[in-house]
Design an enzyme around this catalytic site. Sequence first.
Site, mmCIF file in Angstrom:
data_model
loop_
_atom_site.group_PDB
_atom_site.id
_atom_site.type_symbol
_atom_site.label_atom_id
_atom_site.label_comp_id
_atom_site.label_asym_id
_atom_site.label_seq_id
_atom_site.Cartn_x
_atom_site.Cartn_y
_atom_site.Cartn_z
ATOM 1 N N ALA A 57 0.579 5.759 28.037
ATOM 2 C CA ALA A 57 -0.193 4.876 27.152
ATOM 3 C C ALA A 57 -0.260 3.409 27.617
ATOM 4 O O ALA A 57 -1.358 2.851 27.759
ATOM 5 C CB ALA A 57 0.366 4.985 25.733
ATOM 6 N N GLN A 206 4.354 16.490 34.082
ATOM 7 C CA GLN A 206 4.716 15.076 34.255
ATOM 8 C C GLN A 206 6.235 14.896 34.340
ATOM 9 O O GLN A 206 6.715 13.967 34.990
ATOM 10 C CB GLN A 206 4.175 14.229 33.083
ATOM 11 N N ASP A 247 2.229 7.886 22.323
ATOM 12 C CA ASP A 247 0.865 7.446 22.648
ATOM 13 C C ASP A 247 0.204 6.725 21.493
ATOM 14 O O ASP A 247 -0.699 5.901 21.694
ATOM 15 C CB ASP A 247 0.009 8.645 23.060
ATOM 16 N N LYS A 258 3.205 13.469 24.161
ATOM 17 C CA LYS A 258 2.846 14.636 24.978
ATOM 18 C C LYS A 258 3.156 15.949 24.265
ATOM 19 O O LYS A 258 4.205 16.085 23.633
ATOM 20 C CB LYS A 258 3.598 14.545 26.310
#
Length: 358
Positions: A57, A206, A247, A258
């Site tokens: 973000a 990620q 986020d 996520k």
Amino acid sequence: MRSSPEQSPSTLRWDGGIDGCLWLLDQTLLPTEVREIECRSVDDVWNAIKRLSVRGAPAIGCAAAYGVVVGLHGMEHVPSADFAARLTDVCDYLASSRPTAVNLFWALDRMRRVAAELPADTNSSDRLARLLAEAHAITREDREMCAAIGRHGAALVPDGAGILTHCNAGGLATAGDGTALSVIFAAAAAGKRVRAYADETRPLLQGARLTAWELAQRSIPVTLICDSMAAIVMREGRVQLVVTGADRIAGNGDAANKIGTYSVALLAKAHGIPFYIAAPSSTFDLALASGAEIPIEERDSSEITHGFGRQTAPAGIDVYNPAFDVTPAELITGIITERGVIAPVTADNVRAMIGGAR
Ligand code: MRU
């Protein structure tokens, strides 16, 4: 372009003056290749955000701010009305790249606002210089917020702790040391013995590709696990704390992060393990009363059926691929911000820490 991990480039950097360009570390290539990409057009920046070359973000917000400057190249000598029209188009376009991380919209709003506040007779070249200065300020402030989050969060980490994290909320997701990972870095710098557990974070990995890489680069002990192993490592007493990023955080403290973060929070609750979100004030969206209002990005089905080049599901199978989920405030022990820790997570406490001062 650089290519060895020893010389890791920054997540993002601006090269030059008002006619300069944005360089991004291409995170789609990590951990096997360390390469920067050059963004000279607003399309370059939009695509980099969309395809996750730059992601996380706060980093998305910083990249978009520089994307505005890139998108105004060639407008240095046009009348201010034309400059303003192009600024609106560029900001609207960048805002369409990804929907969930509010830092994107927050940064673009700052860019629109500084331009709107300039005296009417400001020429376009000076307008562009002011916008570049704002992009630099957004980036510098993000770096400072990461450091402050680390300082506040480190106090919550017991010596010898196993700390589970999900996705990547590190330096790769920000202009500084990260949010969740900043807490781990600061705790380690304070002399605490820590071990990170990195969820690999399906479908785009990620955690495996970015968090494990970043922690290893900084010599923090890290153990990579599949997402489905979070319960067993908690059960076995390996994890004393969970810290993730966010986020977008609604006014009541519900936090989008996520996909899979919600499951981790439920598991932490079941095992009596504190679950923290680490996020700067730029990640709060006080216009939203609850997490139910947060727009959740859905991404292409191929990320699940053809992850990293190989078909792993029947052709044409129906797929649901939300990129984020919302963890309800009641599952969050505290939210670590640059201003301090919000705990318990209630609408009143969020307003007291964040409200009015953005
Ligand atoms: O899809 P991504 O990789 O952009 O998702 C990133 C996350 O979910 C991070 O945890 C979040 O943006 C916080 S980054 C400090």
